[in-house]
Scaffold this motif. Structure first.
Motif, PDB file in Angstrom:
ATOM      1  N   PHE B 493       0.798  -1.198  -0.222  1.00 21.72           N
ATOM      2  CA  PHE B 493       0.206   0.013   0.014  1.00 21.72           C
ATOM      3  C   PHE B 493       0.890   1.182  -0.049  1.00 21.72           C
ATOM      4  O   PHE B 493       0.466   2.173  -0.692  1.00 21.72           O
ATOM      5  CB  PHE B 493      -0.750  -0.230   1.411  1.00 21.72           C
ATOM      6  CG  PHE B 493      -2.179  -0.929   1.103  1.00 21.72           C
ATOM      7  CD1 PHE B 493      -2.975  -0.911  -0.103  1.00 21.72           C
ATOM      8  CD2 PHE B 493      -2.431  -1.884   1.933  1.00 21.72           C
ATOM      9  CE1 PHE B 493      -4.019  -1.736  -0.072  1.00 21.72           C
ATOM     10  CE2 PHE B 493      -3.341  -2.798   2.038  1.00 21.72           C
ATOM     11  CZ  PHE B 493      -3.988  -2.924   0.836  1.00 21.72           C
ATOM     12  N   SER B 496       2.033   1.809  -3.325  1.00 19.92           N
ATOM     13  CA  SER B 496       1.031   2.269  -4.530  1.00 19.92           C
ATOM     14  C   SER B 496       0.523   3.764  -3.822  1.00 19.92           C
ATOM     15  O   SER B 496       0.155   4.223  -5.120  1.00 19.92           O
ATOM     16  CB  SER B 496      -0.074   1.109  -4.362  1.00 19.92           C
ATOM     17  OG  SER B 496      -0.812   1.306  -3.265  1.00 19.92           O
ATOM     18  N   SER B 500       0.430   9.547  -4.217  1.00 17.46           N
ATOM     19  CA  SER B 500      -0.709  10.134  -4.295  1.00 17.46           C
ATOM     20  C   SER B 500      -1.177  10.923  -3.279  1.00 17.46           C
ATOM     21  O   SER B 500      -0.180  11.427  -2.567  1.00 17.46           O
ATOM     22  CB  SER B 500      -1.994   9.210  -4.733  1.00 17.46           C
ATOM     23  OG  SER B 500      -2.063   8.342  -3.296  1.00 17.46           O
ATOM     24  N   VAL B 501      -2.019  11.059  -2.640  1.00 14.19           N
ATOM     25  CA  VAL B 501      -2.422  11.890  -1.408  1.00 14.19           C
ATOM     26  C   VAL B 501      -1.755  11.645  -0.185  1.00 14.19           C
ATOM     27  O   VAL B 501      -1.827  12.542   0.637  1.00 14.19           O
ATOM     28  CB  VAL B 501      -4.099  11.835  -1.343  1.00 14.19           C
ATOM     29  CG1 VAL B 501      -4.622  13.165  -0.708  1.00 14.19           C
ATOM     30  CG2 VAL B 501      -4.763  11.857  -2.455  1.00 14.19           C
ATOM     31  N   GLY B 502      -1.358  10.134  -0.133  1.00 12.12           N
ATOM     32  CA  GLY B 502      -0.655  10.136   1.090  1.00 12.12           C
ATOM     33  C   GLY B 502      -1.677   9.357   2.041  1.00 12.12           C
ATOM     34  O   GLY B 502      -1.473   9.756   3.335  1.00 12.12           O
ATOM     35  N   VAL B 503      -2.537   8.646   1.431  1.00 17.88           N
ATOM     36  CA  VAL B 503      -3.566   8.222   2.436  1.00 17.88           C
ATOM     37  C   VAL B 503      -3.319   6.605   2.103  1.00 17.88           C
ATOM     38  O   VAL B 503      -3.399   6.037   1.155  1.00 17.88           O
ATOM     39  CB  VAL B 503      -4.887   8.515   1.953  1.00 17.88           C
ATOM     40  CG1 VAL B 503      -5.756   7.824   3.055  1.00 17.88           C
ATOM     41  CG2 VAL B 503      -4.821   9.982   2.122  1.00 17.88           C
ATOM     42  N   ALA B 504      -3.213   5.938   3.266  1.00 20.68           N
ATOM     43  CA  ALA B 504      -3.063   4.352   3.174  1.00 20.68           C
ATOM     44  C   ALA B 504      -4.276   3.633   3.749  1.00 20.68           C
ATOM     45  O   ALA B 504      -4.881   4.258   4.362  1.00 20.68           O
ATOM     46  CB  ALA B 504      -1.811   3.828   3.881  1.00 20.68           C
ATOM     47  N   PHE B 505      -4.578   2.614   3.033  1.00 22.08           N
ATOM     48  CA  PHE B 505      -5.636   2.023   3.694  1.00 22.08           C
ATOM     49  C   PHE B 505      -5.507   0.479   3.691  1.00 22.08           C
ATOM     50  O   PHE B 505      -4.774  -0.185   3.263  1.00 22.08           O
ATOM     51  CB  PHE B 505      -6.764   1.736   2.257  1.00 22.08           C
ATOM     52  CG  PHE B 505      -7.146   3.153   1.957  1.00 22.08           C
ATOM     53  CD1 PHE B 505      -8.066   4.192   2.619  1.00 22.08           C
ATOM     54  CD2 PHE B 505      -6.358   3.659   0.825  1.00 22.08           C
ATOM     55  CE1 PHE B 505      -8.307   5.263   1.775  1.00 22.08           C
ATOM     56  CE2 PHE B 505      -6.586   4.869   0.430  1.00 22.08           C
ATOM     57  CZ  PHE B 505      -7.623   5.715   0.951  1.00 22.08           C
ATOM     58  N   HIS B 506      -6.072  -0.158   4.713  1.00 22.12           N
ATOM     59  CA  HIS B 506      -6.044  -1.625   4.645  1.00 22.12           C
ATOM     60  C   HIS B 506      -7.504  -1.715   5.221  1.00 22.12           C
ATOM     61  O   HIS B 506      -7.420  -2.599   6.191  1.00 22.12           O
ATOM     62  CB  HIS B 506      -4.955  -2.129   5.579  1.00 22.12           C
ATOM     63  CG  HIS B 506      -4.711  -1.555   6.790  1.00 22.12           C
ATOM     64  ND1 HIS B 506      -3.540  -0.837   7.247  1.00 22.12           N
ATOM     65  CD2 HIS B 506      -5.565  -1.129   8.045  1.00 22.12           C
ATOM     66  CE1 HIS B 506      -3.366  -0.529   8.454  1.00 22.12           C
ATOM     67  NE2 HIS B 506      -4.795  -0.504   8.894  1.00 22.12           N
ATOM     68  N   ASN B 507      -8.147  -1.784   4.577  1.00 22.94           N
ATOM     69  CA  ASN B 507      -9.622  -2.609   4.846  1.00 22.94           C
ATOM     70  C   ASN B 507      -9.578  -3.868   4.990  1.00 22.94           C
ATOM     71  O   ASN B 507     -10.399  -4.473   5.780  1.00 22.94           O
ATOM     72  CB  ASN B 507     -10.713  -1.972   3.949  1.00 22.94           C
ATOM     73  CG  ASN B 507     -10.912  -2.359   2.614  1.00 22.94           C
ATOM     74  OD1 ASN B 507      -9.665  -2.712   2.147  1.00 22.94           O
ATOM     75  ND2 ASN B 507     -11.897  -2.663   2.298  1.00 22.94           N
ATOM     76  N   GLU B 508      -8.778  -4.493   3.929  1.00 21.88           N
ATOM     77  CA  GLU B 508      -8.641  -5.951   3.935  1.00 21.88           C
ATOM     78  C   GLU B 508      -8.273  -6.459   5.284  1.00 21.88           C
ATOM     79  O   GLU B 508      -8.285  -7.660   5.723  1.00 21.88           O
ATOM     80  CB  GLU B 508      -7.674  -6.531   2.872  1.00 21.88           C
ATOM     81  CG  GLU B 508      -8.270  -6.185   1.360  1.00 21.88           C
ATOM     82  CD  GLU B 508      -7.533  -4.828   1.100  1.00 21.88           C
ATOM     83  OE1 GLU B 508      -7.153  -4.622  -0.201  1.00 21.88           O
ATOM     84  OE2 GLU B 508      -7.333  -3.925   1.830  1.00 21.88           O
ATOM     85  N   SER B 510      -9.052  -5.302   8.123  1.00 20.68           N
ATOM     86  CA  SER B 510     -10.112  -5.109   9.128  1.00 20.68           C
ATOM     87  C   SER B 510     -10.449  -6.360   9.888  1.00 20.68           C
ATOM     88  O   SER B 510     -10.801  -6.294  10.872  1.00 20.68           O
ATOM     89  CB  SER B 510     -11.352  -4.501   8.514  1.00 20.68           C
ATOM     90  OG  SER B 510     -11.884  -5.181   7.681  1.00 20.68           O
ATOM     91  N   ASN B 514      -8.964  -7.074  14.698  1.00 18.77           N
ATOM     92  CA  ASN B 514      -9.625  -7.543  15.815  1.00 18.77           C
ATOM     93  C   ASN B 514      -8.532  -8.324  16.575  1.00 18.77           C
ATOM     94  O   ASN B 514      -8.443  -8.199  17.643  1.00 18.77           O
ATOM     95  CB  ASN B 514     -10.836  -8.265  15.612  1.00 18.77           C
ATOM     96  CG  ASN B 514     -11.673  -7.567  14.759  1.00 18.77           C
ATOM     97  OD1 ASN B 514     -11.803  -6.439  14.924  1.00 18.77           O
ATOM     98  ND2 ASN B 514     -12.544  -8.359  13.915  1.00 18.77           N
TER      99      ASN B 514
END
Lengths: 862, 533
Positions: B493, B496, B500-508, B510, B514
């Motif tokens: 991530f 990739s 860009s905006v410098g925002v990372a995600f990892h909803n996978e 999620s 837990n």
């Protein structure tokens, strides 16, 4: 209000009781719990100048009251008219007083030679029970003016009780491990001053193994009851005269020290209470015990009313409970400000003073784990909300049980204050610390806040701030929490499950996004007044975010500064952002993104006004060699010159603006509410307290008048038959019911185009002979039937299209936003697990996936 | 008493998405199917409307009455010369009517199984024979394209409706108006007949050979099934089609409503029975059967779901109802009985205006563990919770409460191997549940602290401790793996998004977040667990 520092005293008819309340004495009605009259209201009019420690009805005249105070005076009052009759100067602080009708001119006093300053220190310590007093001296004071007014009888280390037997034979005083019994009725020896401390025939002293904490004299027999530190109650018989070793029996139930004892006036029962918050009623002849458990707080004092109908208990939490003796149900409960009587080390005032927008009440920490709603103007307890529900259990070991703590509270700023958010937790340093965010919704029926969502361990470390977004119009409420774990989280209201059969979907709060900035720790956050900009203070850096798109908008730094920002707030309707570090105050102008002005100030607290752009700070300067100077400054954001300065003696514990509609209209400075060092509320500026009080009273009067009017409407007829009003009420109720049902019906049928809907068409309700001919109705009716389904479909299609467009626009917008720094990042995660929904039904959370997909598509397009 | 004892609040966690809905939980309560083998395909099932809700099952050349209590055959009526159809019980539960392939319609007495009446006018197989809502009439529809209304006492047809152009395989009499008759035919139409005008008043086109028709009790809406389709017509709007559903793969053979007419059940040749919510005709549940479903019926008290299949299998599913539900139903039934004493004194006991109602306060029953908590017997409370097979979350809540009361050590102390075993078992079972891990690790630490001294004295406890250790070890290994996965994904991530905006995600992630949140206390378990060795 300090209600329960000293025991209350009933009037002879048991309709009222007296409560010592710092320098004043309040007369409170048993029936209503309202303050009827205040004695000693001001020093100028002859009131006490220090704490009143003891009150007692005049044995000669039960409409008069003696009061003794730490200022060294005894005053005689006519309490019906609140007139001061006489003042007797004793000269030394009085802590206890006893009188008997057989010697109406003598009063026995316990005085202390220690300075009052030291006494104060002791008093604020949470010691429970009677205040320990050093070097008490028992004296007899003659109310008749004679040559020798004060006769010193004996001195003791500290006195914990002083009573005279009901027949006036004996005076009993307890001090630490000693029980002194003085035979005062024995003759005129004392009168002539010939008696000394060493007269063995009159003075008896008995030693006990445990420290005596409570004392009571049996009303009919020669029997003394003492309670000790270990919880034992000892009954002493056959004392005095020539008995060396009195007969004693002991009763043991209390696990902790006995705080107070009281006999009922017939002498059949003994009441005892202590730290267990249980009132124990001992039947003396049989030894049978009756318990009244879970009284809410530790018992400090017990008083029995003269007619035995009521028991009044003073509690540790600054409240007085009056219970009926017959069924042991609570008759009246009067509560003061609870925070002043809690342990401030484990339960600091972490919420500050928060103004509830609905009624303008102040919300603050109450007992551990609760919030108290308080009206500072009328000085009245409104409501107690248990944030952390628990059964209060007294400790089993020496160590206190670690209580839960409420750390933050915030209200949504809509007029109705529909939502409240609290942060609470418990950390006993042994097990995993608990931390909860709780979201509460106001329930109009029960007039209280009801738990909607609980989030278990929302952050891994302590939460430093918790704020609501200011809503305008239909904006959804949003909550931001910052935590020592380096993240801030945005919470929003989501709907769980689908609406079914006209019932709305369950509402619950869930985490919308998580943000962090480098590896710094956020300590404060603020929302711009239109809710479009979120500022989070990370160390000395202020980061600005768009809370909806989760993008970093900008970073503000103040270069010479390297201390972290502790307070951060936007001001209402202005582009200024106020930040305070431990020794500087900055006003940022966000239009130019520069510091507008700054000040070197040691800021303790910073509170913005809710109605205009003023803000108030408290600061303490320490000039060289002099006492610290505590000041309260009110600023306008544009101008570094304070528009108002107040100097106070001691540090204010908390501060806030009082909501005042008229001040807002005049664009004047609102009154400032502070909790002073002695845990009392003070109002500075604005209209005077008296004015506000008068206003409040007027409103109350009006309400009362209305109630009276309603009462007077009841005629004799209606009393007999209950006809008119009852029928009216019934009709109104029926009407309401009908309306409600209609609402439900319409709600039920809204979702579907069914035959039910059409059957309910008014066409079918009217009898056919009053309707227009069918031929004229037919066209319209059929048209209505046939187009319905189609139009609904078209509408939804159009809506979908609009949505799609909107989405595209948003995506484009986002793609166009410039990237600022590579280090920033926002995680959006579902946080399914930690969110607890109270009574919520399951269902997919569609809001988050859609926002996710939006952002994903944005990334793909880049 | 000044304030009531607050009983233990059991924690609630959000149900994870994708689980069962309330609807499917309800329908899943129809459990334990009893399968009975009949001779041939079960063409019709019909429930008696009176208690005890026996049902008539028509298969091959006989009609059998099953008891809903015992699920056994109570009566067998086999006096048919050919295949029987449409065995129906009259709403008083006394008579049964059935048609057969020879065109004969017979009425039987349920008790004696005697033939009471015979109607012989049909020349072709009669697939529909039902009682009218007027008790003295019956309806029949036959392959000879006619619908007939018979007068039972005189055995004569009152009305003969002709107009269908093919076999009629479905029909019924309107519930609220015995003059209205609905029929569905293989000519792909549904016709509404009126005995008062002696003719067809409405024709609705179904678009496929109609196998089954039904009508809502107020007579406003008609549902027809044929082919894989289900259609809903609005009679009040002149037979306007309201809905057309095709949720089945193959021909829908039968339909029935539940007691309150809020759910519709359809059985089809594609082996499924589907349940629709009649508000929006969405499928809320479906049940799979081993063979093509020929007929389906739900008992009037919503406790039995019976389906007959092509191979001759009959499946009876029963829902065990709570006593409260039975009681309310009984109360409803009692109310309906006119003529009784109760009927005449009804409503007289309700409070009038101005009456002061003394409310009786119901005594709250505390659970066993609450009773022990109230008297501060913490050890017993914990035992009671573990012994009575409470859900894990209750035990966890209780442990939390004990910690709040500073009573955990007291609850754990003074146990021998027998009394320690349930707790150790519980820990072994639940310590890796991310929701409880933090708390249970604390409990484990306390337990190990207290009982290390007596280690090795009981093989039972030793074994449990070893299992606990293995479980913790396994979980730690698992967490390590998860972390490496998270690490590698974060790298991807970061790569990739670095432009860009410098925002990372990892909803996978999620789903794993837990478990990762529970990682922090893990090392602390490892160390005490290590001391076991």
């Amino acid at each position: 209000m300090r209600l329960s520092d000293y025991p209350v005293v009933f009037t002879s008819d048991s309709n009222y009781f007296f409560s010592c309340n710092a320098k004043t004495i309040r007369i409170i009605s048993v029936e209503t719990g309202q303050v009827v009259r205040i004695l000693s209201a001001s020093v100028e009019e002859g009131g006490h100048s220090n704490t009143v420690t003891c009150v007692m009805l005049n044995p000669k005249n039960s409409l008069q009251l003696y009061s003794a105070s730490l200022d060294g005076t005894i005053k005689l009052w006519d309490f019906n008219d609140a007139i001061l009759l006489r003042t007797f100067e004793v000269g030394t602080p009085i802590t206890n007083m006893a009188m008997h009708e057989s010697f109406p001119n003598d009063v026995y006093l316990v005085i202390t030679k220690k300075s009052t300053k030291r006494f104060h220190k002791k008093q604020y310590k949470k010691s429970g029970g009677l205040v320990a007093k050093e070097n008490s001296i028992l004296v007899r004071y003659s109310l008749k003016s004679s040559r020798k007014r004060i006769v010193r009888l004996l001195s003791s280390r500290s006195c914990s009780g002083l009573v005279i037997s009901s027949d006036g034979e004996y005076l009993v005083m307890t001090g630490r491990y000693k029980l002194h019994v003085i035979h005062i009725a024995a003759g005129d020896g004392i009168e002539q001053g010939g008696v000394t401390e060493h007269d063995e025939s009159r003075f008896r002293t008995y030693l006990t193994p445990d420290r005596i904490t409570a004392l009571a004299f049996h009303p009919t027999e020669g029997c003394i009851a003492t309670g000790d530190e270990r919880g034992r109650i000892t009954m002493w018989y056959c004392f005095g005269k020539n008995v060396d070793r009195p007969v004693t029996t002991s009763m043991h139930w209390h696990a902790h020290k006995v705080a107070d004892l009281a006999f009922t006036s017939d002498g059949n029962y003994l009441l005892s209470g202590g730290e267990e918050s249980v009132l124990v009623i001992w039947q003396l002849s049989t030894g049978h015990k009756q318990f009244l458990p879970r009284l809410g707080s530790e018992i400090k004092h017990i008083t029995v009313s003269p007619d035995d109908a009521f028991y009044a208990m003073g509690h540790q939490d600054n409240s007085v409970n009056v219970i009926r003796a017959v069924d042991l149900k609570i008759k009246t409960n009067i509560q003061g400000l609870k925070f002043s009587h809690t342990d401030h080390v484990t339960n600091p005032l972490s919420t500050g003073l928060v103004i509830e927008p609905r009624n303008g009440h102040v919300v603050l920490n109450g007992l551990p784990g609760t919030l108290q709603f308080y009206d500072p103007i009328k000085d009245q307890h409104i409501m107690e909300l248990e944030v952390f529900p628990r059964n209060k259990v007294s400790r089993t070991h020496e160590k206190e049980i670690v209580p839960p703590r409420v750390m933050h509270v915030a209200f949504s700023n809509d007029k109705a204050a529909r939502w409240m958010v609290t942060v609470d937790g418990r950390d006993d340093k042994e097990t995993t610390p608990e931390l909860y965010i709780k979201f509460w919704e106001y329930d109009d029926d029960s007039h209280t806040y009801v738990l909607n969502t609980r989030v278990d361990s929302p952050h891994t470390k302590e939460i430093t701030s918790c704020i609501f977004n200011p809503r305008q119009g239909n904006q959804a409420p949003m909550v931001v929490t910052t935590s020592l774990d380096g993240t801030f989280k945005v919470w929003e209201l989501t709907h769980q499950g689908e609406a079914r059969r006209g019932i709305e979907a369950e509402k619950a709060w869930s985490c919308r996004s998580t943000g962090f900035y480098r590896d710094m720790v956020p300590r404060a956050a603020g929302f711009a007044s239109d809710g479009s900009l979120l500022a989070v203070a990370y160390g000395q850096i202020i980061t600005l975010w768009n809370p909806y798109l989760n993008t970093l908008q900008g970073v503000l730094t103040q270069p010479p500064e390297n201390r972290p920002i502790h307070h951060l707030t936007f001001l209402k309707n202005s582009p200024f952002l106020i930040a305070a570090t431990s020794d500087h105050l900055y006003s940022w102008n966000l239009l130019t993104c520069s510091v507008w002005w700054s000040y070197q100030l040691k800021v303790d607290r910073l509170v913005p006004s809710q109605t205009n752009s003023n803000f108030v700070v408290t600061c303490s300067d320490r000039a060289q060699g002099s006492a610290p100077l505590h000041r309260i400054l009110v600023f306008k954001p544009m101008d570094p010159k304070p528009i108002r300065i107040e100097t106070i003696e001691k540090r204010a514990r908390a501060i806030t603006f009082m909501p005042d509609a008229s001040a807002a209209a005049r664009d004047a400075v609102e009154p400032i509410l502070i909790m002073n060092h002695g845990f009392a509320f003070e109002v500075l500026g604005g209209r005077s307290v008296e004015e506000l009080k008068a206003e409040a009273e007027q409103a109350a009067e009006k309400a009362r008048a209305m109630a009276l009017e309603a009462e007077s409407k009841k005629s004799l007829m209606s009393d007999i038959f209950g006809k008119a009003t009852a029928a009216d009420a019934a009709a109104a109720a029926a009407k309401e019911k009908k309306e409600k049902k209609q609402q439900q019906d319409t709600a039920a049928s809204r979702g579907m185009v069914s035959k039910k809907h059409m059957v309910r068409n008014p066409l079918f309700d009217a009898p056919s002979h009053v309707m227009a001919p069918v031929s004229s109705l037919f066209e319209a009716f059929m048209g209505q039937l046939l187009t319905q389904g189609k139009s609904a479909k078209e509408e939804s299609k159009a809506r979908k299209k609009a949505l799609k467009q909107q989405k595209q626009e948003q995506v484009q917008q986002q793609a166009g936003a410039p990237g600022n720094t590579a280090e920033t990042a926002i995680d959006i995660d579902m946080e399914d697990d930690v969110v607890e929904i109270v009574g919520a039904k399951e269902g997919e959370d569609d809001a988050i996936p859609s926002s996710l997909s939006k952002i994903f598509s944005a990334r793909l397009s880049l | 008493m000044s304030s009531d004892f607050k009983s233990l609040t059991v924690k609630k966690y959000p149900r994870l998405p994708g689980r069962k809905t309330a609807e499917s939980r309800y329908w899943r309560k129809f459990k334990s199917p009893i399968v009975v083998k009949e001779f041939a395909a079960v063409s019709s099932i019909h429930f008696s409307e009176t208690s005890p809700y026996d049902f008539a099952v028509t298969a091959s050349t006989r009609v059998q009455i099953y008891s809903s209590k015992t699920h056994q055959v109570k009566k067998t009526i086999s006096r048919f010369k050919d295949v029987a159809y449409s065995g129906t019980i009259r709403n008083d539960g006394r008579l049964v009517v059935a048609g057969d392939a020879t065109g004969l319609i017979q009425i039987f007495d349920v008790g004696s199984r005697a033939i009471l009446r015979t109607f012989r006018d049909h020349r072709h197989p009669v697939h529909v024979a039902k009682f009218s809502s007027d008790k003295t009439q019956i309806l029949s529809a036959s392959d000879d394209k006619t619908v007939r209304i018979w007068d039972m006492p005189s055995e004569t047809p009152l009305t003969i409706f002709t107009g269908h152009e093919d076999y009629i395989r479905a029909g019924m009499v309107s519930h609220d108006n015995p003059h209205l008759i609905l029929s569905g035919s293989y000519d792909q139409t549904v016709k509404l007949w009126d005995m008062r005008t002696q003719g067809c008043v409405m024709t609705m086109n179904h678009g496929a050979p109609v196998e089954c028709v039904d009508m809502f009790p107020d007579g406003g809406v008609v549902v027809s099934a044929g082919g894989p389709h289900l259609k809903v017509f609005d009679l009040l709007a002149g037979g306007r089609p309201m809905h057309s559903l095709s949720n089945h793969q193959k021909t829908v053979t039968s339909m029935c409503f539940d007691h309150s007419y809020s759910r519709l059940l359809t059985g089809s040749l594609d082996h499924h029975v589907k349940v629709y919510n009649v508000q929006d005709y969405s499928v809320v549940h479906s049940v799979k059967y081993p063979a093509p479903v020929m007929s389906v019926a739900l008992s009037p008290d919503d406790t039995h779901l019976v389906a007959g299949m092509a191979g001759g299998l009959l499946s009876i599913r029963q829902r065990v109802v709570k006593s409260a539900e039975v009681q309310t139903r009984r109360a409803q039934e009692e109310q309906a009985q006119g003529g009784s004493y109760k009927y005449f004194v009804r409503g007289q006991k309700t409070a009038g205006e101005g009456d002061f109602i003394v409310e009786s306060q119901k005594k709250r029953r505390l659970r066993e563990y609450d009773r022990y908590l109230k008297v501060f017997q913490y050890g017993n409370a914990l035992d009671a919770c573990l012994r009575t097979n409470q859900p894990a979350v209750t035990t966890v809540s209780l442990i939390q409460e004990l910690i709040h009361r500073d009573g955990l050590r007291q609850a754990l102390s003074g146990r021998d191997d027998i009394s320690l075993e349930p707790l150790a078992q519980f820990l072994v079972r639940n310590i890796n549940n991310p929701r409880y891990t933090a708390l249970l690790v604390d409990v484990t630490t306390v337990m190990i602290d207290m009982y290390t001294a007596v280690m090795g004295q009981s093989p039972l406890i030793d074994e449990l401790f070893m299992r606990l250790r293995a479980k913790v070890k396994q979980e730690i290994a698992f967490q390590k793996q998860l972390f490496s996965v998270i690490g590698s994904m974060e790298m991807l991530f970061a790569k990739s998004t670095s432009t860009s905006v410098g925002v990372a995600f990892h909803n996978e992630l999620s789903s794993t977040s837990n478990t990762s949140s529970s990682l922090a206390p893990k090392p602390s378990t490892e160390s005490p667990a290590a001391t076991i060795e």
